[in-house]
Design a protein around this motif. Structure first.
Motif, PDB file in Angstrom:
ATOM      1  N   PHE A 187     -15.962  15.090 -14.321  1.00 44.13           N
ATOM      2  CA  PHE A 187     -15.172  14.056 -13.663  1.00 44.13           C
ATOM      3  C   PHE A 187     -13.869  14.619 -13.100  1.00 44.13           C
ATOM      4  O   PHE A 187     -13.462  14.274 -11.984  1.00 44.13           O
ATOM      5  CB  PHE A 187     -14.865  12.924 -14.646  1.00 44.13           C
ATOM      6  CG  PHE A 187     -16.066  12.104 -15.018  1.00 44.13           C
ATOM      7  CD1 PHE A 187     -17.020  11.763 -14.073  1.00 44.13           C
ATOM      8  CD2 PHE A 187     -16.241  11.671 -16.316  1.00 44.13           C
ATOM      9  CE1 PHE A 187     -18.133  11.001 -14.412  1.00 44.13           C
ATOM     10  CE2 PHE A 187     -17.350  10.913 -16.669  1.00 44.13           C
ATOM     11  CZ  PHE A 187     -18.303  10.580 -15.716  1.00 44.13           C
ATOM     12  N   ASP A 188     -13.201  15.462 -13.869  1.00 42.82           N
ATOM     13  CA  ASP A 188     -11.922  16.026 -13.421  1.00 42.82           C
ATOM     14  C   ASP A 188     -12.056  16.785 -12.107  1.00 42.82           C
ATOM     15  O   ASP A 188     -11.127  16.824 -11.296  1.00 42.82           O
ATOM     16  CB  ASP A 188     -11.353  16.953 -14.497  1.00 42.82           C
ATOM     17  CG  ASP A 188     -10.841  16.191 -15.714  1.00 42.82           C
ATOM     18  OD1 ASP A 188     -10.950  14.949 -15.710  1.00 42.82           O
ATOM     19  OD2 ASP A 188     -10.336  16.820 -16.650  1.00 42.82           O
ATOM     20  N   ALA A 189     -13.199  17.421 -11.908  1.00 42.39           N
ATOM     21  CA  ALA A 189     -13.404  18.232 -10.701  1.00 42.39           C
ATOM     22  C   ALA A 189     -13.742  17.385  -9.482  1.00 42.39           C
ATOM     23  O   ALA A 189     -13.739  17.905  -8.348  1.00 42.39           O
ATOM     24  CB  ALA A 189     -14.521  19.246 -10.941  1.00 42.39           C
ATOM     25  N   ASN A 190     -13.998  16.086  -9.679  1.00 44.91           N
ATOM     26  CA  ASN A 190     -14.517  15.283  -8.569  1.00 44.91           C
ATOM     27  C   ASN A 190     -13.702  14.061  -8.203  1.00 44.91           C
ATOM     28  O   ASN A 190     -13.932  13.482  -7.145  1.00 44.91           O
ATOM     29  CB  ASN A 190     -15.947  14.825  -8.904  1.00 44.91           C
ATOM     30  CG  ASN A 190     -16.939  15.964  -8.869  1.00 44.91           C
ATOM     31  OD1 ASN A 190     -17.175  16.559  -7.834  1.00 44.91           O
ATOM     32  ND2 ASN A 190     -17.519  16.281 -10.018  1.00 44.91           N
ATOM     33  N   PHE A 191     -12.751  13.658  -9.061  1.00 39.68           N
ATOM     34  CA  PHE A 191     -12.074  12.392  -8.804  1.00 39.68           C
ATOM     35  C   PHE A 191     -10.554  12.520  -8.773  1.00 39.68           C
ATOM     36  O   PHE A 191      -9.960  13.169  -9.635  1.00 39.68           O
ATOM     37  CB  PHE A 191     -12.447  11.356  -9.872  1.00 39.68           C
ATOM     38  CG  PHE A 191     -13.850  10.839  -9.759  1.00 39.68           C
ATOM     39  CD1 PHE A 191     -14.169   9.837  -8.860  1.00 39.68           C
ATOM     40  CD2 PHE A 191     -14.853  11.379 -10.548  1.00 39.68           C
ATOM     41  CE1 PHE A 191     -15.459   9.367  -8.755  1.00 39.68           C
ATOM     42  CE2 PHE A 191     -16.151  10.923 -10.453  1.00 39.68           C
ATOM     43  CZ  PHE A 191     -16.467   9.912  -9.552  1.00 39.68           C
ATOM     44  N   ILE A 192      -9.964  11.894  -7.771  1.00 43.67           N
ATOM     45  CA  ILE A 192      -8.536  11.602  -7.783  1.00 43.67           C
ATOM     46  C   ILE A 192      -8.406  10.084  -7.670  1.00 43.67           C
ATOM     47  O   ILE A 192      -9.273   9.414  -7.106  1.00 43.67           O
ATOM     48  CB  ILE A 192      -7.758  12.328  -6.670  1.00 43.67           C
ATOM     49  CG1 ILE A 192      -8.173  11.817  -5.291  1.00 43.67           C
ATOM     50  CG2 ILE A 192      -7.957  13.817  -6.738  1.00 43.67           C
ATOM     51  CD1 ILE A 192      -7.304  12.356  -4.171  1.00 43.67           C
ATOM     52  N   ILE A 193      -7.346   9.532  -8.225  1.00 48.33           N
ATOM     53  CA  ILE A 193      -7.167   8.080  -8.260  1.00 48.33           C
ATOM     54  C   ILE A 193      -6.107   7.689  -7.236  1.00 48.33           C
ATOM     55  O   ILE A 193      -4.991   8.213  -7.265  1.00 48.33           O
ATOM     56  CB  ILE A 193      -6.743   7.600  -9.659  1.00 48.33           C
ATOM     57  CG1 ILE A 193      -7.637   8.213 -10.744  1.00 48.33           C
ATOM     58  CG2 ILE A 193      -6.761   6.076  -9.730  1.00 48.33           C
ATOM     59  CD1 ILE A 193      -9.075   7.838 -10.664  1.00 48.33           C
ATOM     60  N   GLY A 194      -6.486   6.773  -6.344  1.00 49.60           N
ATOM     61  CA  GLY A 194      -5.554   6.336  -5.295  1.00 49.60           C
ATOM     62  C   GLY A 194      -5.665   4.845  -5.027  1.00 49.60           C
ATOM     63  O   GLY A 194      -6.378   4.115  -5.736  1.00 49.60           O
ATOM     64  N   ARG A 214       0.835  -1.200   0.000  1.00 50.03           N
ATOM     65  CA  ARG A 214       0.000   0.000   0.000  1.00 50.03           C
ATOM     66  C   ARG A 214       0.872   1.252   0.000  1.00 50.03           C
ATOM     67  O   ARG A 214       1.860   1.333   0.709  1.00 50.03           O
ATOM     68  CB  ARG A 214      -0.902  -0.015   1.241  1.00 50.03           C
ATOM     69  CG  ARG A 214      -1.917   1.118   1.270  1.00 50.03           C
ATOM     70  CD  ARG A 214      -2.801   0.984   2.506  1.00 50.03           C
ATOM     71  NE  ARG A 214      -2.029   1.288   3.709  1.00 50.03           N
ATOM     72  CZ  ARG A 214      -2.375   0.916   4.931  1.00 50.03           C
ATOM     73  NH1 ARG A 214      -3.456   0.169   5.111  1.00 50.03           N
ATOM     74  NH2 ARG A 214      -1.640   1.231   5.984  1.00 50.03           N
ATOM     75  N   ASN A 215       0.480   2.234  -0.842  1.00 51.83           N
ATOM     76  CA  ASN A 215       1.256   3.467  -0.895  1.00 51.83           C
ATOM     77  C   ASN A 215       0.337   4.674  -1.021  1.00 51.83           C
ATOM     78  O   ASN A 215      -0.874   4.530  -1.217  1.00 51.83           O
ATOM     79  CB  ASN A 215       2.281   3.431  -2.029  1.00 51.83           C
ATOM     80  CG  ASN A 215       1.624   3.273  -3.393  1.00 51.83           C
ATOM     81  OD1 ASN A 215       0.914   4.156  -3.863  1.00 51.83           O
ATOM     82  ND2 ASN A 215       1.862   2.130  -4.040  1.00 51.83           N
ATOM     83  N   GLU A 216       0.927   5.860  -0.924  1.00 49.66           N
ATOM     84  CA  GLU A 216       0.158   7.114  -0.903  1.00 49.66           C
ATOM     85  C   GLU A 216       0.276   7.883  -2.223  1.00 49.66           C
ATOM     86  O   GLU A 216       0.030   9.087  -2.269  1.00 49.66           O
ATOM     87  CB  GLU A 216       0.622   8.005   0.254  1.00 49.66           C
ATOM     88  CG  GLU A 216       0.191   7.537   1.633  1.00 49.66           C
ATOM     89  CD  GLU A 216       0.931   6.284   2.093  1.00 49.66           C
ATOM     90  OE1 GLU A 216       2.174   6.202   1.854  1.00 49.66           O
ATOM     91  OE2 GLU A 216       0.277   5.384   2.655  1.00 49.66           O
ATOM     92  N   ASP A 217       0.660   7.202  -3.286  1.00 50.43           N
ATOM     93  CA  ASP A 217       0.747   7.859  -4.591  1.00 50.43           C
ATOM     94  C   ASP A 217      -0.652   8.049  -5.171  1.00 50.43           C
ATOM     95  O   ASP A 217      -1.487   7.127  -5.113  1.00 50.43           O
ATOM     96  CB  ASP A 217       1.579   7.014  -5.560  1.00 50.43           C
ATOM     97  CG  ASP A 217       3.039   6.907  -5.127  1.00 50.43           C
ATOM     98  OD1 ASP A 217       3.462   7.731  -4.298  1.00 50.43           O
ATOM     99  OD2 ASP A 217       3.732   6.004  -5.633  1.00 50.43           O
TER     100      ASP A 217
END
Length: 411
Positions: A203-210, A150-153
């Motif tokens: 979508f760009d305003a609402n999502f980050i990928i982790g 698991r990482n925080e990238d």
């Protein structure tokens, strides 16, 4: 040699033909054909291109079919977990035409920096995630790797990065509130390893990928519990059929939803493009046909004496009509040639040089996308030629009403 074709060639190649009274009208007719073809090609290329681009962007964030729990949750956040141990995962063998299945989960949080904050969903993904679409969206950095520990990238959108004044390799905190407001929230410090821009601002305003394992830990889920499955199919045209097949193949406690149902307003909007395309094609062919009818009538008027002489020498009405239809075909083909040269030139210039930008908040793309296929180009050319010739059959009937005696004396 075909007699009518021979005469038509002589008329076309004669100098008097090019400097006659009808020359300007003929040029207008050729220009009308060329402009009409250019407009039709642009309408089809941009209409289909926009449909495909928007569709691909929705697919990138959701897959073609979503497998979820039966519940009343209408938000993007994953609330009730699903076991990852399903017969259809990691390979959906019971339904043909499925290319990939991936497990994901989403959690709402607040991105906090020294100067600002912004609410967003952390979309948790794992080692099985298909990065095909995000490779195209990536504008800076690299795609994260969640196949090891698991990482925080994270991968963040350019829209959020600009709003929060964040840059590549910088860190930020994301606060995940708990259901009990009296308890302290979960706070995770993430590192930006990549910045993407899909051009789809919603979508760009609402999502980050982790990493999905952060969501599992925050929600106190087991390692084999996830939020939902995203299913990718080979042929988008079979979406509804595959959606039903997938629904029948999964356990009764699970539900399916196609992207066309989840984002019905978007897909209903892009369906309107088809109506616009058909309308433009119809109008352009009509305009081109009317211009060619005008040109043909002027040609007949200008060659009235020749028609009278040919009739006096024994030519049939249909033979003389063919002569003028051959002449008109040459003009149509000439217009189509220039229409293809200019139309394809514009389309390839837009495809590779991105000459015409669009507002992503309205059209969901940053520039006008084009779909170029020689199939529809060929169909447009053949269709325009045939329809224009069919329209010219009616005015050419005037030739049958011309009297040889009056035509020879016509001045």
């Amino acid at each position: 040699m075909n007699f009518e074709f021979f005469i038509a060639k002589r008329i076309i190649s004669s100098k008097s033909y090019k400097s006659s009274i009808s020359a300007p009208i003929i040029k207008i007719g050729i220009a009308a054909i060329a402009i009409g073809l250019i407009v039709m090609m642009i309408a089809i290329a941009t209409g289909i291109g926009l449909q495909q681009k928007i569709r691909d962007k929705v697919v990138a964030f959701n897959g073609h079919v979503l497998i979820t729990n039966y519940d009343s949750n209408n938000t993007e956040e994953s609330i009730t977990p699903i076991s990852i141990n399903q017969e259809f995962y990691p390979e959906f063998k019971t339904v043909e035409g499925i290319s990939h299945v991936q497990a994901v989960a989403s959690k709402f949080g607040v991105i906090r920096t020294d100067n600002d904050f912004e609410g967003a969903y952390l979309k948790g993904v794992g080692a099985d995630y298909n990065w095909k679409y995000f490779k195209e969206f990536l504008i800076e950095g690299k795609l994260p790797n969640y196949s090891n520990k698991r990482n925080e990238d994270v991968l963040i959108s350019q829209y959020l990065a600009n709003r929060l004044e964040l840059k590549l390799n910088e860190t930020f905190q994301m606060v995940f509130p708990k259901e009990d407001p009296e308890k302290l929230p979960n706070i995770i410090t993430y590192t930006i390893v990549g910045i993407y821009n899909s051009g789809f601002q919603d979508f760009d305003a609402n999502f980050i990928i982790g990493d999905i394992r952060h969501i599992q830990r925050i929600n106190k889920w087991e390692n084999d519990q996830i939020g939902n499955f995203e299913v990718f199919i080979d042929d988008y045209n079979e979406l509804d059929t595959k959606g039903e097949e997938i629904y029948k193949s999964i356990p009764s406690v699970l539900n399916t939803q196609t992207i066309t149902n989840k984002y019905s307003s978007i897909f209903e909007w892009i369906k309107i493009f088809d109506t616009n395309i058909y309308g433009i094609i119809g109008i352009m062919i009509l305009v081109a046909g009317i211009n060619m009818i005008t040109a043909l009538l002027v040609l007949i008027l200008e060659r009235t004496q020749m028609i009278g002489i040919l009739k006096a020498l024994g030519s049939s009405n249909w033979g003389i009509r063919k002569l003028f239809l051959y002449n008109a075909s040459y003009l149509i083909i000439l217009g189509l040639f220039w229409g293809n040269v200019l139309g394809l030139g514009l389309l390839f210039a837009q495809k590779y040089l991105k000459l015409f930008p669009l507002d992503p908040s309205v059209y969901y793309v940053t520039e006008a996308p084009v779909y170029i296929s020689f199939g529809y180009v060929f169909a447009l050319n053949i269709g325009t030629l045939l329809l224009c010739l069919l329209m010219l059959l009616i005015p050419s009937y005037i030739i049958t009403k011309i009297s040889p005696v009056k035509a020879i004396r016509f001045d």
